[in-house]
Design a protein around this motif. Structure first.
Motif, mmCIF file in Angstrom:
data_model
loop_
_atom_site.group_PDB
_atom_site.id
_atom_site.type_symbol
_atom_site.label_atom_id
_atom_site.label_comp_id
_atom_site.label_asym_id
_atom_site.label_seq_id
_atom_site.Cartn_x
_atom_site.Cartn_y
_atom_site.Cartn_z
ATOM 1 N N ASP A 1 17.628 23.035 4.888
ATOM 2 C CA ASP A 1 18.326 23.953 3.989
ATOM 3 C C ASP A 1 18.815 23.108 2.813
ATOM 4 N N VAL A 2 17.993 23.033 1.767
ATOM 5 C CA VAL A 2 18.300 22.129 0.662
ATOM 6 C C VAL A 2 19.545 22.545 -0.107
ATOM 7 N N SER A 3 20.020 23.771 0.099
ATOM 8 C CA SER A 3 21.259 24.183 -0.561
ATOM 9 C C SER A 3 22.464 23.413 -0.012
ATOM 10 N N LYS A 4 22.294 22.761 1.144
ATOM 11 C CA LYS A 4 23.370 21.994 1.757
ATOM 12 C C LYS A 4 23.306 20.508 1.414
ATOM 13 N N VAL A 5 22.364 20.138 0.533
ATOM 14 C CA VAL A 5 22.203 18.744 0.124
ATOM 15 C C VAL A 5 22.484 18.649 -1.369
ATOM 16 N N ASP A 6 23.373 17.752 -1.758
ATOM 17 C CA ASP A 6 23.588 17.510 -3.182
ATOM 18 C C ASP A 6 22.267 17.058 -3.789
ATOM 19 N N PRO A 7 21.797 17.693 -4.874
ATOM 20 C CA PRO A 7 20.499 17.331 -5.459
ATOM 21 C C PRO A 7 20.341 15.856 -5.795
ATOM 22 N N LYS A 8 21.435 15.137 -6.007
ATOM 23 C CA LYS A 8 21.296 13.718 -6.325
ATOM 24 C C LYS A 8 20.760 12.921 -5.145
ATOM 25 N N TYR A 9 20.773 13.527 -3.949
ATOM 26 C CA TYR A 9 20.260 12.839 -2.770
ATOM 27 C C TYR A 9 18.817 13.213 -2.432
ATOM 28 N N TYR A 10 18.199 14.052 -3.247
ATOM 29 C CA TYR A 10 16.781 14.331 -3.036
ATOM 30 C C TYR A 10 15.969 13.055 -3.267
ATOM 31 N N ARG A 11 14.903 12.926 -2.527
ATOM 32 C CA ARG A 11 14.009 11.778 -2.696
ATOM 33 C C ARG A 11 13.437 11.742 -4.107
ATOM 34 N N ARG A 12 13.434 10.565 -4.707
ATOM 35 C CA ARG A 12 12.806 10.440 -6.016
ATOM 36 C C ARG A 12 12.534 8.978 -6.327
ATOM 37 N N THR A 13 11.712 8.750 -7.344
ATOM 38 C CA THR A 13 11.426 7.412 -7.835
ATOM 39 C C THR A 13 12.381 7.110 -8.976
ATOM 40 N N VAL A 14 13.035 5.948 -8.931
ATOM 41 C CA VAL A 14 14.017 5.578 -9.945
ATOM 42 C C VAL A 14 13.736 4.164 -10.437
ATOM 43 N N ARG A 15 14.272 3.867 -11.607
ATOM 44 C CA ARG A 15 14.267 2.493 -12.095
ATOM 45 C C ARG A 15 15.218 1.679 -11.225
ATOM 46 N N TYR A 16 14.751 0.538 -10.729
ATOM 47 C CA TYR A 16 15.580 -0.289 -9.864
ATOM 48 C C TYR A 16 15.109 -1.730 -9.987
ATOM 49 N N GLU A 17 15.841 -2.488 -10.754
ATOM 50 C CA GLU A 17 15.456 -3.880 -10.967
ATOM 51 C C GLU A 17 15.829 -4.710 -9.738
ATOM 52 N N SER A 18 14.874 -5.423 -9.206
ATOM 53 C CA SER A 18 15.112 -6.236 -8.021
ATOM 54 C C SER A 18 14.094 -7.369 -7.973
ATOM 55 N N LYS A 19 14.520 -8.505 -7.449
ATOM 56 C CA LYS A 19 13.613 -9.635 -7.249
ATOM 57 C C LYS A 19 12.938 -9.579 -5.880
ATOM 58 N N GLU A 20 13.284 -8.561 -5.077
ATOM 59 C CA GLU A 20 12.702 -8.447 -3.743
ATOM 60 C C GLU A 20 11.249 -7.976 -3.811
ATOM 61 N N GLU A 21 10.485 -8.345 -2.785
ATOM 62 C CA GLU A 21 9.080 -7.974 -2.715
ATOM 63 C C GLU A 21 8.921 -6.464 -2.513
ATOM 64 N N PRO A 22 7.841 -5.870 -3.047
ATOM 65 C CA PRO A 22 7.570 -4.462 -2.770
ATOM 66 C C PRO A 22 7.541 -4.213 -1.265
ATOM 67 N N GLY A 23 8.099 -3.089 -0.874
ATOM 68 C CA GLY A 23 8.196 -2.750 0.542
ATOM 69 C C GLY A 23 9.556 -3.043 1.131
ATOM 70 N N THR A 24 10.314 -3.945 0.521
ATOM 71 C CA THR A 24 11.647 -4.270 1.006
ATOM 72 C C THR A 24 12.533 -3.027 0.997
ATOM 73 N N ILE A 25 13.340 -2.874 2.028
ATOM 74 C CA ILE A 25 14.280 -1.759 2.120
ATOM 75 C C ILE A 25 15.677 -2.273 1.792
ATOM 76 N N ILE A 26 16.374 -1.571 0.907
ATOM 77 C CA ILE A 26 17.747 -1.920 0.548
ATOM 78 C C ILE A 26 18.631 -0.714 0.823
ATOM 79 N N VAL A 27 19.648 -0.913 1.664
ATOM 80 C CA VAL A 27 20.597 0.146 2.005
ATOM 81 C C VAL A 27 21.863 -0.065 1.174
ATOM 82 N N ASP A 28 22.276 0.972 0.458
ATOM 83 C CA ASP A 28 23.476 0.929 -0.376
ATOM 84 C C ASP A 28 24.484 1.926 0.193
ATOM 85 N N PRO A 29 25.303 1.518 1.183
ATOM 86 C CA PRO A 29 26.200 2.482 1.831
ATOM 87 C C PRO A 29 27.290 3.026 0.928
#
Length: 236
Positions: free
Chosen positions: A76-104
Motif C-alpha cells: 500500500d504505497v499510500s503508507k510510504v513517504d514517496p521519498k523512500y521509493y526506490r530510485r537512482t540518485v547521485r551518490y559520490e563514493s570511492k567504494e566499488e560498485p556493488g558495495t552496500i551502504i546503510v545510512d540509519p
C-alpha cells in the motif's frame, strides 16, 4: 537464525558520508509482518511525487509478486513517504560498485552503481540503544529464512518462546522473503538486512538493530548482491 537484542532516476544528489554499522532484530511492533494491499484503480496515474515517481509507477514497482514460494502482496504505497521509493540518485563514493551502504540517520540503504550513482532504498532501522555501525560483508544469503528468537528476546517477550527452535519461512516470519547476513572476520555479527511487508515501518526506528527494506526492494537488492559483498553501516 539467532539475533542479539531481539531479533537493501538521476537528479537528486545524496552526499556520501563516513563509514559505519548495524544490530539485532524486530521489536513487538514489527514481529508479525502485516500484509499490504495495492492502491487499486484510484485514478492516480497523473499524480507525480516530488521525488519524480508517479503513484502509478510506484504501484507497479511495489506490485504483487505472485511467483514466489509464498506470494507477496502489493505494498500500500499510500503508507510510504514517496521519498523512500526506490530510485537512482547521485551518490559520490570511492567504494566499488556493488558495495552496500546503510545510512540509519536518514533511513536509506544504497547500492553503489559507479560513475557517481547509487540505487537508493527506503529502510527501517534500529531503535535507540540498538544501533550498531562498522564495516562488514555479506557472509551468507537466504530466501524465506528461518527465524529463531535469541534468549534475550524470549526473556523480554515470552510469547515468542514457541519459536525457540525456529520459525519457518513465510509471510509472517519477521525476516520475510530474503535476508542478507552480515559477517566480520568469518563470524556472524548478529546483524541482518531483511524484507518487510509492513510499509508503515519504513522511515522509522522499530527494530532491535536489523535493517528492513520493503519485500520488493529487498528482492531487487538480494538478486544483485553476491556473498562477500562489502557492507558499510554508518553511525546514526
Amino acid at each position: 537464525m539467532t539475533m542479539d537484542g531481539g531479533f537493501a532516476d538521476a537528479g537528486e544528489t545524496d552526499k556520501a558520508v563516513s563509514p559505519g554499522r548495524c544490530r539485532g532484530l524486530l521489536d513487538r511492533r514489527a514481529f508479525l509482518v502485516g500484509s499490504a494491499v495495492g492502491l487499486g484503480g484510484l485514478g492516480l496515474s497523473a499524480c507525480v511525487t516530488s521525488e519524480g515517481m508517479s503513484l502509478a509507477e510506484a504501484r507497479q514497482v511495489y506490485g504483487p509478486v505472485p511467483d514466489e514460494k509464498f506470494p507477496i502482496p502489493a505494498v500500500d504505497v499510500s503508507k510510504v513517504d514517496p521519498k523512500y521509493y526506490r530510485r537512482t540518485v547521485r551518490y559520490e563514493s570511492k567504494e566499488e560498485p556493488g558495495t552496500i551502504i546503510v545510512d540509519p540517520s536518514n533511513y536509506y540503504v544504497y547500492r553503489i552503481e559507479g560513475d557517481g550513482y547509487a540505487t537508493r532504498y527506503g529502510a527501517n532501522v534500529g531503535r535507540q540503544g540498538f544501533l550498531w555501525h562498522g564495516d562488514a560483508y555479506v557472509g551468507r544469503k537466504a530466501e524465506w529464512p528461518v527465524w529463531t528468537p535469541p534468549p534475550e528476546m524470549i526473556r523480554r517477550q515470552p510469547e515468542v518462546a514457541k519459536y525457540a527452535r525456529g520459525m519457518p519461512g513465510g509471510l509472517d516470519n519477521p525476516l520475510g522473503a530474503r535476508a542478507l547476513y552480515l559477517y566480520q572476520n568469518g563470524a556472524y555479527t548478529l546483524y541482518t538486512i531483511y524484507a518487510t511487508s509492513d510499509p508503515e515501518t519504513i522511515g522509522n526506528n522499530i527494530t532491535s538493530g536489523c535493517v528492513g527494506l520493503l519485500s520488493q526492494d529487498m528482492i531487487h537488492l538480494y538478486d544483485r548482491t553476491p556473498v562477500k559483498t562489502k557492507v558499510i553501516v554508518l553511525p546514526a
